[in-house]
Design a protein around this motif. Sequence first.
Motif, mmCIF file in Angstrom:
data_model
loop_
_atom_site.group_PDB
_atom_site.id
_atom_site.type_symbol
_atom_site.label_atom_id
_atom_site.label_comp_id
_atom_site.label_asym_id
_atom_site.label_seq_id
_atom_site.Cartn_x
_atom_site.Cartn_y
_atom_site.Cartn_z
ATOM 1 N N VAL A 186 0.751 -1.334 -0.026
ATOM 2 C CA VAL A 186 -0.083 -0.094 -0.066
ATOM 3 C C VAL A 186 0.531 1.268 0.020
ATOM 4 O O VAL A 186 2.112 1.111 0.222
ATOM 5 N N VAL A 187 0.126 2.503 -0.445
ATOM 6 C CA VAL A 187 1.104 3.709 -0.507
ATOM 7 C C VAL A 187 1.409 4.011 0.979
ATOM 8 O O VAL A 187 0.573 3.955 1.964
ATOM 9 N N SER A 188 2.765 4.398 1.128
ATOM 10 C CA SER A 188 3.457 4.728 2.696
ATOM 11 C C SER A 188 4.223 5.542 2.525
ATOM 12 O O SER A 188 5.056 6.009 1.383
ATOM 13 N N GLY A 189 4.602 6.300 3.639
ATOM 14 C CA GLY A 189 5.524 7.436 3.860
ATOM 15 C C GLY A 189 5.855 7.707 5.064
ATOM 16 O O GLY A 189 5.336 7.523 5.927
ATOM 17 N N VAL A 190 6.578 8.885 5.070
ATOM 18 C CA VAL A 190 7.149 9.182 6.239
ATOM 19 C C VAL A 190 6.602 10.754 6.653
ATOM 20 O O VAL A 190 6.387 11.592 5.652
ATOM 21 N N LEU A 191 6.159 10.853 7.813
ATOM 22 C CA LEU A 191 5.694 12.144 8.121
ATOM 23 C C LEU A 191 6.826 13.328 8.259
ATOM 24 O O LEU A 191 7.793 13.019 8.907
ATOM 25 N N GLU A 248 2.444 11.935 -4.671
ATOM 26 C CA GLU A 248 3.866 11.820 -4.995
ATOM 27 C C GLU A 248 4.481 10.302 -5.521
ATOM 28 O O GLU A 248 4.916 10.351 -6.509
ATOM 29 N N GLU A 249 3.626 9.417 -5.182
ATOM 30 C CA GLU A 249 4.181 7.968 -5.346
ATOM 31 C C GLU A 249 3.107 7.614 -6.571
ATOM 32 O O GLU A 249 3.726 6.633 -7.372
ATOM 33 N N THR A 250 2.009 7.970 -6.816
ATOM 34 C CA THR A 250 1.085 7.185 -7.713
ATOM 35 C C THR A 250 0.560 8.274 -8.957
ATOM 36 O O THR A 250 -0.076 7.824 -9.666
ATOM 37 N N GLY A 251 0.523 9.501 -8.619
ATOM 38 C CA GLY A 251 0.096 10.449 -9.537
ATOM 39 C C GLY A 251 -1.457 10.460 -9.398
ATOM 40 O O GLY A 251 -1.930 11.151 -10.312
ATOM 41 N N VAL A 252 -2.147 10.100 -8.670
ATOM 42 C CA VAL A 252 -3.442 10.099 -8.374
ATOM 43 C C VAL A 252 -3.830 11.181 -7.550
ATOM 44 O O VAL A 252 -3.116 11.165 -6.338
ATOM 45 N N ARG A 253 -5.097 11.683 -7.358
ATOM 46 C CA ARG A 253 -5.564 12.511 -6.368
ATOM 47 C C ARG A 253 -6.594 11.522 -5.485
ATOM 48 O O ARG A 253 -7.334 10.735 -6.142
ATOM 49 N N ALA A 254 -6.560 11.568 -4.240
ATOM 50 C CA ALA A 254 -7.536 10.848 -3.423
ATOM 51 C C ALA A 254 -7.799 11.602 -2.055
ATOM 52 O O ALA A 254 -7.275 12.733 -1.810
ATOM 53 N N GLU A 255 -8.979 11.384 -1.484
ATOM 54 C CA GLU A 255 -9.407 11.796 -0.219
ATOM 55 C C GLU A 255 -9.322 10.863 0.891
ATOM 56 O O GLU A 255 -9.816 9.588 0.612
ATOM 57 N N VAL A 256 -8.897 11.345 1.968
ATOM 58 C CA VAL A 256 -9.040 10.508 3.286
ATOM 59 C C VAL A 256 -10.598 10.151 3.694
ATOM 60 O O VAL A 256 -11.301 11.127 3.799
ATOM 61 N N ALA A 257 -10.744 8.791 3.826
ATOM 62 C CA ALA A 257 -12.163 8.672 4.326
ATOM 63 C C ALA A 257 -12.380 8.557 5.754
ATOM 64 O O ALA A 257 -13.031 8.990 6.632
ATOM 65 N N ARG A 258 -11.244 7.503 6.156
ATOM 66 C CA ARG A 258 -11.223 7.234 7.930
ATOM 67 C C ARG A 258 -9.960 6.702 8.153
ATOM 68 O O ARG A 258 -9.159 6.300 7.349
#
Length: 157
Positions: free
Chosen positions: A48-53, A69-79
């Motif tokens: 899954v996409v991951s990274g450092v704060l 940054e990693e996938t080129g897509v826009r997403a929104e956080v659901a929960r």
Amino acid sequence: MPIPDFIRDLRSHVGHRPLWLSGVSAVVLDDTGRILLTRRADTREWAVVSGVLEPGEEPARAIVREITEETGVRAEVARLTSVDVTPMITYPNGDQTQYLDVCFLARHLEGDPHPADDENTAVEWFAPDHLPPDLAATSRLRIDKALRDEPAAWFRR
């Protein structure tokens, strides 16, 4: 950016000794319920996409940034789906790191996935019942927790 500047600075003082870092990850779903996975350049595993704060960065904003940054897509956080601790990781250069991971469920908004940085060699959608056999163990756990669709986030009790 594989190694953030603040970590590079820390490493100049502590060398390869273990660092405790805050990380974020996301199980990103499209409208059909497929999961967005990246093939990591370092381990060659799907994940899954991951990274450092970054210092002072809010976790939900950090994972939205990482997804783009990693996938080129826009997403929104659901929960928020889970909070856990990774095993100690030793990177090929000898650096040791352990992460407190905050995982989110996110929904795809727009964009066609592709490797948008040098951290990944491929980015693809997978049906939950057809995940790749070389999926990272930590990602499999995060997916299982996110797809439970429980209102409360999972954490070890």
